[in-house]
Design a protein around this motif. Structure first.
Motif, PDB file in Angstrom:
ATOM      1  N   CYS A 195     -98.569  66.028   1.834  1.00 50.20           N
ATOM      2  CA  CYS A 195     -99.606  66.983   2.085  1.00 50.20           C
ATOM      3  C   CYS A 195     -99.617  68.005   2.988  1.00 50.20           C
ATOM      4  O   CYS A 195    -100.490  68.978   3.233  1.00 50.20           O
ATOM      5  CB  CYS A 195    -100.947  66.232   2.470  1.00 50.20           C
ATOM      6  N   CYS A 237     -98.029  61.041   9.586  1.00 47.07           N
ATOM      7  CA  CYS A 237     -98.935  62.157   9.270  1.00 47.07           C
ATOM      8  C   CYS A 237    -100.491  62.086   9.773  1.00 47.07           C
ATOM      9  O   CYS A 237    -101.254  61.117   9.319  1.00 47.07           O
ATOM     10  CB  CYS A 237     -98.658  62.594   7.782  1.00 47.07           C
ATOM     11  N   CYS A 263     -95.339  66.796   6.692  1.00 49.31           N
ATOM     12  CA  CYS A 263     -95.394  65.854   5.876  1.00 49.31           C
ATOM     13  C   CYS A 263     -94.921  65.971   4.475  1.00 49.31           C
ATOM     14  O   CYS A 263     -95.466  67.200   4.031  1.00 49.31           O
ATOM     15  CB  CYS A 263     -97.096  65.233   5.690  1.00 49.31           C
ATOM     16  N   GLY A 272     -99.237  68.111   6.125  1.00 47.77           N
ATOM     17  CA  GLY A 272     -99.772  67.631   7.478  1.00 47.77           C
ATOM     18  C   GLY A 272     -98.846  67.758   8.575  1.00 47.77           C
ATOM     19  O   GLY A 272     -97.665  67.735   8.142  1.00 47.77           O
ATOM     20  N   CYS A 302    -102.662  62.555   5.983  1.00 47.98           N
ATOM     21  CA  CYS A 302    -102.720  61.534   5.090  1.00 47.98           C
ATOM     22  C   CYS A 302    -102.486  60.373   5.710  1.00 47.98           C
ATOM     23  O   CYS A 302    -102.386  59.293   4.838  1.00 47.98           O
ATOM     24  CB  CYS A 302    -102.189  61.982   3.629  1.00 47.98           C
TER      25      CYS A 302
HETATM   26 ZN    ZN Z   1     -99.331  63.825   4.809  1.00 46.79          ZN
END
Ligand code: ZN
Ligand code: AP5
Ligand code: MG
Length: 213
Positions: A153, A130, A150, A155, A133
């Motif tokens: 998060c 990711c 992800c 991402g 994070c």
């Molecule tokens: Zn993430």
């Protein structure tokens, strides 16, 4: 608690580090992550490190030692730390010992995570990370719920520049030639524990916890 995670590329150092730092409340220090952060920001350090990383070679010792020791001087390391991917040569290990001795400290546990070569290659080539994070996934073994995104998060997931077939093979060779001698080094110091890294995430973590107590 002063800990080191040792093991070849793809052994699961980063994956286990997330669980260890959560349980023991110590900072996770990955020299690889520090370099990738600097590459992302376009710093001088990042530019220097990138040349070596993209080929799967080690970044020169003195540069790495300086970065790692500076990080260990920060306040959050006072109660302990988890080093991931450092030291990686006998020279780095000697410098780390000297540095810690200078602050009245020492390495307490080295966790040597072992996984066979074929499995390492499969893990690394299928790894996705990711961007936001840093969480790790695997396209087959540990896929995210939604492709390219992800779970934690939201991402974007990307493939590391050094996770190509050719670079992975070189990283493993470099590990065997330059980092494996550390097993002997820490064996002599009486601080190493050997962990089978091929038993599944939770089993590996349980083995680590049984060593650390
Ligand atoms: Zn993430
Ligand atoms: P670094 O970032 O440290 O990379 P590495 O050592 O090559 O290790 P990786 O991060 O690739 O693997 P990992 O063990 O963390 O595995 P992960 O948990 O992600 O270093 C990169 C470069 O920086 C070096 O090549 C060098 O150039 C430079 N550098 C850094 N430190 C240096 C130093 N001290 N000196 C000189 N140069 C330095 O897991 C891998 C995959 O497997 C993931 O997909 C994961 O989901 C999966 N997986 C994990 N555990 C399991 C399991 N138990 N079962 C199944 N799959 C699993
Ligand atoms: Mg890692």
């Amino acid at each position: 608690m002063n800990l080191i995670l040792l093991g070849p590329p793809g052994a699961g150092k980063g994956t286990q580090a997330v669980k260890i730092v959560e349980k023991y409340s110590i900072p996770h220090i990955s020299t690889g992550d520090i370099f990738r952060e600097n590459i992302k920001k376009g710093t001088e350090l990042g530019k220097k490190a990138q040349e070596y990383m993209n080929k799967g070679e080690l970044v020169p010792d003195d540069l790495v030692v300086e970065i790692a020791c500076a990080r260990l001087l920060e306040d959050d390391c006072k109660e302990g730390f988890l080093l991931d991917g450092f030291p990686r040569t006998v020279y780095q290990a000697e410098k780390l010992d000297e540095f810690l001795a200078g602050c009245g400290r020492k390495v307490e546990h080295v966790l040597d995570i072992a996984v066979e070569k074929e499995e390492l290659i499969t893990r690394l080539i299928g790894r996705r990370v990711c961007r936001s994070c840093g969480a790790s996934y695997h396209i087959v073994n540990m896929p995210p719920k939604k492709e390219g995104v992800c779970d934690i998060c939201g991402g974007e997931l990307y493939q590391r520049a050094d996770d190509t077939e050719e670079t992975v093979a070189n990283r493993i060779e470099v590990y065997e030639a330059q980092t494996m001698p550390l097993i002997d080094y820490y064996e002599k110091a009486g601080v190493i524990a050997h962990i089978d890294g091929a038993t599944g995430l939770d089993n590996v973590f349980a083995d680590i916890v049984s060593v650390l107590g």
